[in-house]
Design an enzyme around this catalytic site. Structure first.
Site, PDB file in Angstrom:
ATOM      1  N   GLU A  74      -1.243   0.673  10.248  1.00 55.16           N
ATOM      2  CA  GLU A  74      -1.287   0.699   8.788  1.00 55.16           C
ATOM      3  C   GLU A  74      -0.368   1.793   8.243  1.00 55.16           C
ATOM      4  O   GLU A  74       0.375   1.576   7.268  1.00 55.16           O
ATOM      5  CB  GLU A  74      -2.721   0.936   8.324  1.00 55.16           C
ATOM      6  CG  GLU A  74      -2.875   1.096   6.821  1.00 55.16           C
ATOM      7  CD  GLU A  74      -4.198   1.754   6.462  1.00 55.16           C
ATOM      8  OE1 GLU A  74      -4.263   2.351   5.365  1.00 55.16           O
ATOM      9  OE2 GLU A  74      -5.153   1.688   7.268  1.00 55.16           O
ATOM     10  N   ASP A  85       2.821   0.864   5.990  1.00 52.69           N
ATOM     11  CA  ASP A  85       2.918   1.394   4.632  1.00 52.69           C
ATOM     12  C   ASP A  85       4.318   1.951   4.371  1.00 52.69           C
ATOM     13  O   ASP A  85       4.920   1.701   3.314  1.00 52.69           O
ATOM     14  CB  ASP A  85       1.860   2.479   4.429  1.00 52.69           C
ATOM     15  CG  ASP A  85       1.994   3.171   3.082  1.00 52.69           C
ATOM     16  OD1 ASP A  85       1.754   2.530   2.053  1.00 52.69           O
ATOM     17  OD2 ASP A  85       2.350   4.367   3.056  1.00 52.69           O
ATOM     18  N   ASP A 142      -5.152  -2.800   3.599  1.00 52.95           N
ATOM     19  CA  ASP A 142      -4.900  -2.066   4.841  1.00 52.95           C
ATOM     20  C   ASP A 142      -4.498  -3.007   5.967  1.00 52.95           C
ATOM     21  O   ASP A 142      -3.589  -2.710   6.754  1.00 52.95           O
ATOM     22  CB  ASP A 142      -6.158  -1.282   5.258  1.00 52.95           C
ATOM     23  CG  ASP A 142      -6.455  -0.120   4.327  1.00 52.95           C
ATOM     24  OD1 ASP A 142      -5.592   0.225   3.501  1.00 52.95           O
ATOM     25  OD2 ASP A 142      -7.569   0.435   4.426  1.00 52.95           O
ATOM     26  N   GLU A 186      -0.878  -4.088   5.529  1.00 51.70           N
ATOM     27  CA  GLU A 186       0.053  -3.029   5.923  1.00 51.70           C
ATOM     28  C   GLU A 186       0.119  -2.900   7.437  1.00 51.70           C
ATOM     29  O   GLU A 186       1.199  -2.697   8.009  1.00 51.70           O
ATOM     30  CB  GLU A 186      -0.356  -1.707   5.287  1.00 51.70           C
ATOM     31  CG  GLU A 186      -0.118  -1.674   3.782  1.00 51.70           C
ATOM     32  CD  GLU A 186      -0.540  -0.373   3.146  1.00 51.70           C
ATOM     33  OE1 GLU A 186      -0.004  -0.035   2.078  1.00 51.70           O
ATOM     34  OE2 GLU A 186      -1.418   0.322   3.702  1.00 51.70           O
TER      35      GLU A 186
END
Length: 225
Positions: A38, A42, A111, A114
């Site tokens: 994640e 991101d 989440d 990502e």
């Protein structure tokens, strides 16, 4: 099914890791969660979106690009994208999250998306990952533009006119009054037609007013969703 939607065949172990929530890892005594993926995803997502905005809106400065990026990359927007991919069914959750409808929580879905992007980047590299992410965020980006979110009036009108096949808007500006107190009038021209008129104490202000009025006028021509 997910691989088909993404257009890539991801390794099962990498997919499993991308969807392993910490609540599942805690209850199963596993040390691996999707949090590292994640974190990676991101950053990758942020770079791809930032580059796309940088190229798409060359006339916008950082102060205008930043809120537009936030309109595209935020928890709710990412969760909606995750829902289109039906990611909720793949997330591995602990019993506590399971009984509280964790599979449809915006935070968990964002989440997971990502983390999935992180997994795609690791296996496929940046170029392929960029291709996939652009496709995933396309409608979100277009919706933000259709609302004029984060954009100044002239850029919003330019995007709208392009989507309607009318070419780039032009502005005819006149001025009157003494040098220390001028008034400007701008006419927004789209496809050779005068669509709106705006006034202001500077050329830029007058053009922005005309553009915003023209935007509101022309957006009625967008096809109904």
């Amino acid at each position: 099914m997910l691989n088909e939607a993404l257009g890539v065949e991801l390794e099962p172990s990498l997919l499993e890791l991308a969807f392993t929530h910490r609540s599942f890892a805690y209850e199963s005594a596993s040390k691996e969660t999707n949090e590292r993926l994640e974190f990676l995803g991101d950053s990758v997502l942020g770079l791809i979106v930032t580059e796309e905005l940088y190229k798409r809106y060359p006339d916008l400065d950082e102060s205008r690009l930043s809120p537009l990026r936030s309109g595209v990359v935020n928890m709710r927007a990412l969760a909606d994208i995750a829902r289109t991919l039906e990611l909720g069914q793949y997330i591995r959750l602990g019993k506590g999250e399971e009984v509280t409808n964790g599979r449809d929580k915006n935070s968990l879905l964002a989440d997971a998306l990502e983390a999935l992007i992180g997994a795609i980047y690791l296996q496929c590299g940046f170029e392929k990952c960029t291709e996939i992410v652009r496709r995933l965020i396309s409608s979100t980006m277009d919706s933000a533009v259709a609302r004029g979110a984060g954009l100044d009036g002239k850029t919003a009108l330019q995007e709208l006119a392009a989507s309607l096949g009318k070419g780039a808007p032009e502005y005819v500006v006149t001025e009157q009054g003494p040098d220390h107190d001028k008034d400007f009038t701008a006419t927004a021209m789209v496809a050779g037609n005068a669509v709106a008129v705006g006034t202001g104490k500077s050329k830029r202000e007058a053009e922005q007013v005309a553009a915003r009025i023209a935007y509101e006028t022309l957006k009625t021509e967008l096809p109904e969703q």
